[in-house]
Motif scaffolding. Structure first.
Motif, PDB file in Angstrom:
ATOM      1  N   GLY A   4      -6.510   3.919  -3.260  1.00 57.69           N
ATOM      2  CA  GLY A   4      -5.143   4.010  -3.974  1.00 57.69           C
ATOM      3  C   GLY A   4      -5.098   5.471  -5.037  1.00 57.69           C
ATOM      4  N   GLU A   5      -6.113   5.345  -5.658  1.00 56.18           N
ATOM      5  CA  GLU A   5      -6.225   6.485  -6.692  1.00 56.18           C
ATOM      6  C   GLU A   5      -6.174   7.652  -5.995  1.00 56.18           C
ATOM      7  OE1 GLU A   5      -9.581   5.724  -9.176  1.00 56.18           O
ATOM      8  OE2 GLU A   5      -8.709   3.468  -9.831  1.00 56.18           O
ATOM      9  N   VAL A   6      -6.748   8.101  -4.880  1.00 56.29           N
ATOM     10  CA  VAL A   6      -6.955   9.068  -4.192  1.00 56.29           C
ATOM     11  C   VAL A   6      -5.725   9.255  -3.318  1.00 56.29           C
ATOM     12  CG1 VAL A   6      -8.359  10.674  -2.853  1.00 56.29           C
ATOM     13  CG2 VAL A   6      -9.419   9.000  -4.403  1.00 56.29           C
ATOM     14  N   LEU A   7      -5.415   8.407  -2.417  1.00 50.81           N
ATOM     15  CA  LEU A   7      -4.330   8.467  -1.469  1.00 50.81           C
ATOM     16  C   LEU A   7      -3.510   7.237  -1.780  1.00 50.81           C
ATOM     17  CD1 LEU A   7      -6.519   8.902   1.864  1.00 50.81           C
ATOM     18  CD2 LEU A   7      -5.289  10.583   0.583  1.00 50.81           C
ATOM     19  N   PRO A   8      -2.556   7.572  -2.430  1.00 48.79           N
ATOM     20  CA  PRO A   8      -1.482   6.174  -2.939  1.00 48.79           C
ATOM     21  C   PRO A   8      -0.812   5.663  -1.758  1.00 48.79           C
ATOM     22  CG  PRO A   8      -1.201   8.184  -4.419  1.00 48.79           C
ATOM     23  CD  PRO A   8      -2.120   8.576  -3.273  1.00 48.79           C
ATOM     24  N   ALA A   9      -0.653   6.308  -0.688  1.00 48.77           N
ATOM     25  CA  ALA A   9       0.088   5.868   0.433  1.00 48.77           C
ATOM     26  C   ALA A   9      -0.760   4.869   1.408  1.00 48.77           C
ATOM     27  CB  ALA A   9       0.628   6.768   1.439  1.00 48.77           C
ATOM     28  N   PHE A  10      -2.111   4.522   0.914  1.00 54.15           N
ATOM     29  CA  PHE A  10      -3.011   3.814   1.826  1.00 54.15           C
ATOM     30  C   PHE A  10      -3.631   2.698   0.846  1.00 54.15           C
ATOM     31  CE2 PHE A  10      -2.689   7.302   4.726  1.00 54.15           C
ATOM     32  CZ  PHE A  10      -2.407   6.671   5.855  1.00 54.15           C
ATOM     33  N   GLY A  11      -3.053   2.774  -0.475  1.00 51.99           N
ATOM     34  CA  GLY A  11      -3.822   1.801  -1.449  1.00 51.99           C
ATOM     35  C   GLY A  11      -3.088   0.748  -1.383  1.00 51.99           C
ATOM     36  N   LEU A  12      -3.338  -0.265  -2.666  1.00 50.57           N
ATOM     37  CA  LEU A  12      -2.970  -1.514  -2.753  1.00 50.57           C
ATOM     38  C   LEU A  12      -1.496  -1.637  -2.710  1.00 50.57           C
ATOM     39  CD1 LEU A  12      -5.568  -3.056  -5.362  1.00 50.57           C
ATOM     40  CD2 LEU A  12      -5.191  -3.378  -2.656  1.00 50.57           C
ATOM     41  N   ASN A  13      -0.754  -2.862  -2.348  1.00 48.65           N
ATOM     42  CA  ASN A  13       0.795  -2.769  -2.432  1.00 48.65           C
ATOM     43  C   ASN A  13       1.554  -1.705  -1.552  1.00 48.65           C
ATOM     44  OD1 ASN A  13       2.762  -4.296  -3.373  1.00 48.65           O
ATOM     45  ND2 ASN A  13       3.356  -2.913  -5.179  1.00 48.65           N
ATOM     46  N   THR A  14       0.762  -1.409  -0.454  1.00 44.87           N
ATOM     47  CA  THR A  14       1.286  -0.558   0.743  1.00 44.87           C
ATOM     48  C   THR A  14       1.076  -1.278   1.992  1.00 44.87           C
ATOM     49  OG1 THR A  14      -0.664   0.924   0.993  1.00 44.87           O
ATOM     50  CG2 THR A  14       0.861   1.546  -0.544  1.00 44.87           C
ATOM     51  N   ILE A  15       2.119  -1.026   2.790  1.00 45.46           N
ATOM     52  CA  ILE A  15       2.112  -1.541   4.243  1.00 45.46           C
ATOM     53  C   ILE A  15       1.081  -0.830   4.912  1.00 45.46           C
ATOM     54  CG2 ILE A  15       3.302  -1.666   6.432  1.00 45.46           C
ATOM     55  CD1 ILE A  15       5.863  -2.442   4.663  1.00 45.46           C
TER      56      ILE A  15
END
Length: 313
Positions: free
Chosen positions: A163-174
């Motif tokens: 999530g630090e690099v790709l926020p769209a695929f980190g925690l709290n994401t579908i």
């Protein structure tokens, strides 16, 4: 003048016994005893039916209960009211519609991607011959024996860094949660699909290759059409599993607007308001069963064919 010889008494007796035994009037009564001989089977069936229907009847009764609390709910409804459903959809503190939408997106997208990835891998293991094929199949089988609960901590740390690099695929994401689900469903889906792919005659592939078709064209235009029942079966199993999954969803999705239906309804059973919210919880549980029921009714024939045809062939 010729005379007819007298029949042999022993032959007459044998023919009479044969006719008597062969006529339907003298067949043994297979239903001797009637209901008294099989009453215990009906009793066991009714007992199993009552055991299965008990929680369903109780939840439906709680959903229709006008009071909407756990203390006033009985096994059979004493009244009929849709107030719990209306309150559930209008409660701004608990976005039920958003939870429902998130669960449908995760289950539908995750199910389709699981079928596509599993079908591609199963086709490769079934049709292609390459180094490490048996090792790969055994590795997928052994990975299914690994306890999934032990991987939750590692998955949480991994996706927190992602999530630090790709926020769209980190925690709290579908999207991140779907990626986790796709990795965990590979083993069983590949083995199930491969067993069905093996039943398709290889001569069809060879005839198509003689005509100049590539492996990709054979796979997408011919093989997938022949294995439609198992594709529907895998999609159904994946959809049901993802729609009701709770453990990973409760760990990955902490924001209330990003939660799934199972996590959101579970939150209604905690705290001081769990008694007052039980009617809404029951109504949400009944509504959550609608997509699965519809899918089973629509794809019932393909589901049965996918589970049985591959093993029979």
């Amino acid at each position: 003048m010729m005379t007819t010889p007298a029949p042999d008494p022993m032959m007459v007796a044998a023919a009479t016994d044969f006719d008597a035994a062969g006529t339907p009037e003298h067949e043994p009564n297979l239903e001797r005893g009637g209901f008294r001989a099989v009453w215990w089977r009906h009793a066991l069936a009714l007992l199993a039916l009552a055991f299965a229907l008990f929680p369903i009847v109780f939840v439906v009764s709680a959903a229709l209960n006008p009071a909407g609390s756990l203390s006033t709910t009985s096994l059979f409804p004493t009244g009929f009211s849709m107030s719990n459903v209306r309150t559930l959809f209008s409660d701004e503190a608990r976005p039920f519609v958003t939870w429902y939408k998130n669960s449908l997106i995760i289950a539908f997208v995750g199910g389709l991607l699981s079928v596509f990835i599993g079908a591609c891998a199963a086709y490769a293991f079934s049709r292609l011959r390459f180094k490490g094929r048996r090792v790969g199949l055994m590795a997928l089988l052994l990975l299914q024996m690994f306890p999934a609960l032990l991987a939750f901590v590692g998955l949480y740390i991994t996706f927190s860094k992602v999530g630090e690099v790709l926020p769209a695929f980190g925690l709290n994401t579908i999207a991140g949660l779907i990626l986790v689900y796709l990795g965990g469903a590979m083993g069983s889906n590949v083995w199930l699909l491969k067993g069905y792919f093996d039943t398709v005659p290889k001569e069809l592939d060879e005839a198509a290759m003689v005509d100049g078709a590539s492996h990709a064209r054979i796979f997408f235009t011919m093989t997938l059409r022949l294995v439609t029942p198992i594709l529907v079966t895998v999609f159904m199993l994946a959809f049901v599993g993802l729609f009701g999954e709770f453990m990973l969803a409760s760990i990955f999705l902490t924001d209330k607007d990003a939660q799934t239906l199972g996590v959101g309804l579970w939150g209604m059973t905690k705290g001081n308001e769990r008694n007052a919210l039980f009617g809404q919880f029951a109504a949400g549980s009944v509504l959550s069963a609608i997509p699965i029921m519809v899918l089973y009714l629509v794809f019932q024939r393909q589901l049965v064919g996918g589970l049985t045809q591959g093993s029979v062939k």
